[in-house]
Design a protein around this motif. Structure first.
Motif, PDB file in Angstrom:
ATOM      1  N   MET A  84       0.841  -1.044  -0.129  1.00  0.00           N
ATOM      2  CA  MET A  84       0.483   0.034   0.093  1.00  0.00           C
ATOM      3  C   MET A  84       0.714   1.642   0.152  1.00  0.00           C
ATOM      4  SD  MET A  84      -3.119   1.182   2.450  1.00  0.00           S
ATOM      5  CE  MET A  84      -1.850   0.619   4.041  1.00  0.00           C
ATOM      6  N   GLU A  85       1.739   1.282   0.925  1.00  0.00           N
ATOM      7  CA  GLU A  85       3.033   2.285   0.539  1.00  0.00           C
ATOM      8  C   GLU A  85       3.597   2.289  -0.346  1.00  0.00           C
ATOM      9  OE1 GLU A  85       6.771   3.571   3.163  1.00  0.00           O
ATOM     10  OE2 GLU A  85       5.526   2.749   3.770  1.00  0.00           O
ATOM     11  N   VAL A  86       4.260   0.775  -1.212  1.00  0.00           N
ATOM     12  CA  VAL A  86       4.787   1.518  -1.978  1.00  0.00           C
ATOM     13  C   VAL A  86       3.878   1.998  -3.550  1.00  0.00           C
ATOM     14  CG1 VAL A  86       5.224   0.672  -4.130  1.00  0.00           C
ATOM     15  CG2 VAL A  86       6.385   0.117  -2.339  1.00  0.00           C
ATOM     16  N   MET A  87       2.538   1.534  -3.240  1.00  0.00           N
ATOM     17  CA  MET A  87       1.671   2.292  -4.913  1.00  0.00           C
ATOM     18  C   MET A  87       1.327   4.059  -4.422  1.00  0.00           C
ATOM     19  SD  MET A  87      -0.483  -1.074  -5.522  1.00  0.00           S
ATOM     20  CE  MET A  87      -0.519  -1.743  -3.670  1.00  0.00           C
ATOM     21  N   SER A  88       1.015   3.627  -2.975  1.00  0.00           N
ATOM     22  CA  SER A  88       0.201   5.434  -2.843  1.00  0.00           C
ATOM     23  C   SER A  88       0.973   6.459  -2.912  1.00  0.00           C
ATOM     24  CB  SER A  88      -0.540   5.558  -1.718  1.00  0.00           C
ATOM     25  OG  SER A  88       0.635   4.830  -0.035  1.00  0.00           O
ATOM     26  N   THR A 163       6.493   0.221  -8.555  1.00  0.00           N
ATOM     27  CA  THR A 163       6.658   2.473  -8.071  1.00  0.00           C
ATOM     28  C   THR A 163       6.658   2.641  -9.542  1.00  0.00           C
ATOM     29  OG1 THR A 163       8.044   1.882  -6.126  1.00  0.00           O
ATOM     30  CG2 THR A 163       8.268   4.034  -7.713  1.00  0.00           C
ATOM     31  N   THR A 164       7.642   2.064 -10.550  1.00  0.00           N
ATOM     32  CA  THR A 164       7.044   3.542 -12.539  1.00  0.00           C
ATOM     33  C   THR A 164       5.938   2.642 -12.904  1.00  0.00           C
ATOM     34  OG1 THR A 164       9.533   2.248 -12.368  1.00  0.00           O
ATOM     35  CG2 THR A 164       8.186   2.658 -14.517  1.00  0.00           C
ATOM     36  N   VAL A 165       4.798   2.180 -12.350  1.00  0.00           N
ATOM     37  CA  VAL A 165       4.181   2.266 -13.207  1.00  0.00           C
ATOM     38  C   VAL A 165       2.799   3.190 -12.582  1.00  0.00           C
ATOM     39  CG1 VAL A 165       1.783   0.833 -13.719  1.00  0.00           C
ATOM     40  CG2 VAL A 165       4.051  -0.315 -13.941  1.00  0.00           C
ATOM     41  N   PHE A 166       3.056   3.237 -11.152  1.00  0.00           N
ATOM     42  CA  PHE A 166       1.866   4.408 -10.825  1.00  0.00           C
ATOM     43  C   PHE A 166       2.762   5.345 -10.537  1.00  0.00           C
ATOM     44  CE2 PHE A 166       0.005   0.390  -9.195  1.00  0.00           C
ATOM     45  CZ  PHE A 166      -0.960   0.070  -9.007  1.00  0.00           C
ATOM     46  N   ALA A 167       4.414   5.823 -10.901  1.00  0.00           N
ATOM     47  CA  ALA A 167       4.448   6.823 -11.178  1.00  0.00           C
ATOM     48  C   ALA A 167       4.043   7.555 -12.146  1.00  0.00           C
ATOM     49  CB  ALA A 167       6.009   7.183 -11.254  1.00  0.00           C
ATOM     50  N   PHE A 168       4.237   7.193 -13.329  1.00  0.00           N
ATOM     51  CA  PHE A 168       3.758   7.364 -14.398  1.00  0.00           C
ATOM     52  C   PHE A 168       2.157   7.651 -14.274  1.00  0.00           C
ATOM     53  CE2 PHE A 168       7.928   5.945 -16.466  1.00  0.00           C
ATOM     54  CZ  PHE A 168       7.871   7.055 -17.119  1.00  0.00           C
ATOM     55  N   LEU A 169       1.363   6.266 -13.985  1.00  0.00           N
ATOM     56  CA  LEU A 169      -0.071   6.895 -13.989  1.00  0.00           C
ATOM     57  C   LEU A 169      -0.560   8.148 -13.536  1.00  0.00           C
ATOM     58  CD1 LEU A 169      -2.718   5.481 -13.698  1.00  0.00           C
ATOM     59  CD2 LEU A 169      -2.650   4.581 -11.561  1.00  0.00           C
ATOM     60  N   GLY A 170       0.554   8.536 -12.670  1.00  0.00           N
ATOM     61  CA  GLY A 170       0.174   9.914 -11.803  1.00  0.00           C
ATOM     62  C   GLY A 170       0.989  10.831 -12.211  1.00  0.00           C
ATOM     63  N   THR A 171       1.598  10.773 -13.118  1.00  0.00           N
ATOM     64  CA  THR A 171       1.776  11.640 -14.138  1.00  0.00           C
ATOM     65  C   THR A 171       1.233  11.950 -15.145  1.00  0.00           C
ATOM     66  OG1 THR A 171       4.053  11.402 -13.615  1.00  0.00           O
ATOM     67  CG2 THR A 171       3.992  12.278 -15.559  1.00  0.00           C
ATOM     68  N   PHE A 172      -0.186  10.845 -15.676  1.00  0.00           N
ATOM     69  CA  PHE A 172      -0.494  11.250 -16.545  1.00  0.00           C
ATOM     70  C   PHE A 172      -2.315  11.731 -16.010  1.00  0.00           C
ATOM     71  CE2 PHE A 172       1.638   7.972 -19.049  1.00  0.00           C
ATOM     72  CZ  PHE A 172       2.779   8.737 -20.059  1.00  0.00           C
ATOM     73  N   PHE A 173      -2.227  11.402 -15.021  1.00  0.00           N
ATOM     74  CA  PHE A 173      -3.199  11.465 -14.412  1.00  0.00           C
ATOM     75  C   PHE A 173      -3.596  12.039 -12.936  1.00  0.00           C
ATOM     76  CE2 PHE A 173      -4.314   8.083 -17.464  1.00  0.00           C
ATOM     77  CZ  PHE A 173      -4.860   8.775 -18.286  1.00  0.00           C
ATOM     78  N   PRO A 174      -3.119  12.834 -12.878  1.00  0.00           N
ATOM     79  CA  PRO A 174      -3.120  13.403 -11.833  1.00  0.00           C
ATOM     80  C   PRO A 174      -3.906  13.421 -10.472  1.00  0.00           C
ATOM     81  CG  PRO A 174      -2.281  15.163 -12.962  1.00  0.00           C
ATOM     82  CD  PRO A 174      -3.466  14.140 -14.191  1.00  0.00           C
ATOM     83  N   ASP A 175      -5.422  12.850 -11.152  1.00  0.00           N
ATOM     84  CA  ASP A 175      -6.490  12.627  -9.929  1.00  0.00           C
ATOM     85  C   ASP A 175      -6.417  11.139  -9.493  1.00  0.00           C
ATOM     86  OD1 ASP A 175      -7.554  15.181 -10.795  1.00  0.00           O
ATOM     87  OD2 ASP A 175      -8.920  14.068 -11.587  1.00  0.00           O
ATOM     88  N   GLN A 177      -3.857   9.770  -7.349  1.00  0.00           N
ATOM     89  CA  GLN A 177      -3.210  10.028  -6.623  1.00  0.00           C
ATOM     90  C   GLN A 177      -4.702   9.991  -5.149  1.00  0.00           C
ATOM     91  OE1 GLN A 177      -1.322  13.655  -5.312  1.00  0.00           O
ATOM     92  NE2 GLN A 177      -1.862  14.524  -7.185  1.00  0.00           N
ATOM     93  N   PHE A 178      -5.352  10.584  -5.535  1.00  0.00           N
ATOM     94  CA  PHE A 178      -7.208  10.550  -5.109  1.00  0.00           C
ATOM     95  C   PHE A 178      -7.024   9.499  -4.863  1.00  0.00           C
ATOM     96  CE2 PHE A 178      -5.732  14.704  -5.402  1.00  0.00           C
ATOM     97  CZ  PHE A 178      -5.613  15.622  -4.740  1.00  0.00           C
ATOM     98  N   ILE A 179      -8.023   8.841  -5.971  1.00  0.00           N
ATOM     99  CA  ILE A 179      -8.797   8.002  -6.908  1.00  0.00           C
ATOM    100  C   ILE A 179      -7.923   6.150  -6.416  1.00  0.00           C
ATOM    101  CG2 ILE A 179      -9.580   5.774  -8.267  1.00  0.00           C
ATOM    102  CD1 ILE A 179      -9.209   8.410 -10.077  1.00  0.00           C
ATOM    103  N   VAL A 180      -6.210   6.380  -6.527  1.00  0.00           N
ATOM    104  CA  VAL A 180      -5.860   5.130  -5.824  1.00  0.00           C
ATOM    105  C   VAL A 180      -5.383   4.679  -4.357  1.00  0.00           C
ATOM    106  CG1 VAL A 180      -2.894   4.015  -5.828  1.00  0.00           C
ATOM    107  CG2 VAL A 180      -4.038   5.058  -7.825  1.00  0.00           C
ATOM    108  N   GLY A 181      -5.477   6.450  -3.410  1.00  0.00           N
ATOM    109  CA  GLY A 181      -5.517   6.498  -1.777  1.00  0.00           C
ATOM    110  C   GLY A 181      -6.773   6.145  -1.016  1.00  0.00           C
ATOM    111  N   ASN A 182      -8.125   6.051  -2.168  1.00  0.00           N
ATOM    112  CA  ASN A 182      -9.227   5.631  -2.053  1.00  0.00           C
ATOM    113  C   ASN A 182      -8.888   4.491  -2.065  1.00  0.00           C
ATOM    114  OD1 ASN A 182     -10.009   8.257  -0.667  1.00  0.00           O
ATOM    115  ND2 ASN A 182     -10.609   9.268  -2.933  1.00  0.00           N
TER     116      ASN A 182
END
Length: 263
Positions: A84-88, A163-175, A177-182
């Motif tokens: 969870m920490e790695v992804m969030s 980490t790489t996959v979720f980092a690019f996900l957050g770069t392309f879709f800034p929202d 980070q809130f969706i993944v956390g929830n």
């Protein structure tokens, strides 16, 4: 595709040669996060033990199922909190490193390894607490524990890709980070972190069998709890890890030079 893979391998190779950089940065980050606190990083151990104690106190079943529940929860929370920490934290990685990315020519994978090492260091304190709980709960040390170690190593290997996959996900879709956390907060209750699958409740059975995180927990937990080699869980997690690495390499190779324009 071949060009993207070659670019990703080149970026990773350069980052590995700069291992002293991301190791130093990761240790500095851990120190900064606990600066001027009485216990320092030991708070990570205290927090983990407190969570385990709370879940065991509240959810421990009665009767024969109570035996081994402390070990069950301790291992489940160890693996789940790490993933969870790695992804969030990965979702906003490139935004947090914006000044470095714009002001230096460091390989992008340096930031991935920096964050990954931070997570590993924090997990080290949780592992120490988990081992103590296993011993205190009477879990017999056996050769099968080596399969749990192999499971932890597999999770460690897939961490940079995740980490790489979720980092690019957050770069392309800034929202995201809130969706993944929830989703992760809700997902904890659909993952057998603290509940056991009795095979009777259809929703519970579905959540157990079709949740990929289940198998990442089981490759670490089953060898200790049941003394068995979880072959099916290893097949699922190895397959998922390989797919995650393929996606990560393609993203890194294709977009590593465009990140500076996207953040």
């Amino acid at each position: 595709m071949i060009a993207a893979l070659n670019g990703a391998v080149d970026d990773i190779s350069k980052a590995m040669k700069l291992h002293r950089v991301w190791i130093a940065l990761a240790h500095e980050d851990i120190g900064d996060q606990h600066r001027r606190t009485t216990l320092g990083p030991l708070w990570l151990l205290v927090n983990y033990v407190a969570f385990v104690g709370t879940f065991v106190f509240v959810f421990q079943p009665a009767g024969k199922d109570a035996a081994g529940y402390s070990a069950y929860v301790a291992i489940g929370l160890l693996v789940w909190f790490y993933l969870m920490e790695v992804m969030s934290t990965s979702v906003a990685l490139f935004q947090r490193e914006e000044s470095f990315i714009e002001g230096t020519t460091l390989p992008l994978f340096v930031y991935v390894m920096r964050l990954g090492l931070q997570s590993v260091i924090r997990a080290g304190y949780a592992i120490a607490g988990c081992v103590a709980i296993l011993i205190l709960s009477g879990s017999p040390v056996a050769i099968s524990w080596l399969w749990s170690l192999a499971g932890l190593l597999l999770i460690l290997v897939v961490t940079p890709a995740l980490t790489t996959v979720f980092a690019f996900l957050g770069t392309f879709f800034p929202d995201s980070q809130f969706i993944v956390g929830n989703l992760l907060r809700v997902g904890m209750f659909f993952t057998p972190v603290f509940w056991m699958n009795n095979g009777q409740d259809p929703i519970q059975k579905y959540a157990y069998e079709w949740n990929p995180f289940t198998y990442f927990l089981e490759i670490v937990r089953l060898p200790i709890i049941n003394g068995e080699f979880p072959a099916h869980a290893f097949v699922v997690t190895i397959t998922a890890s390989l797919l995650t690495w393929v996606v990560a390499l393609l993203l890194l190779g294709r977009y590593r030079k465009q990140v500076v324009f996207l953040i």
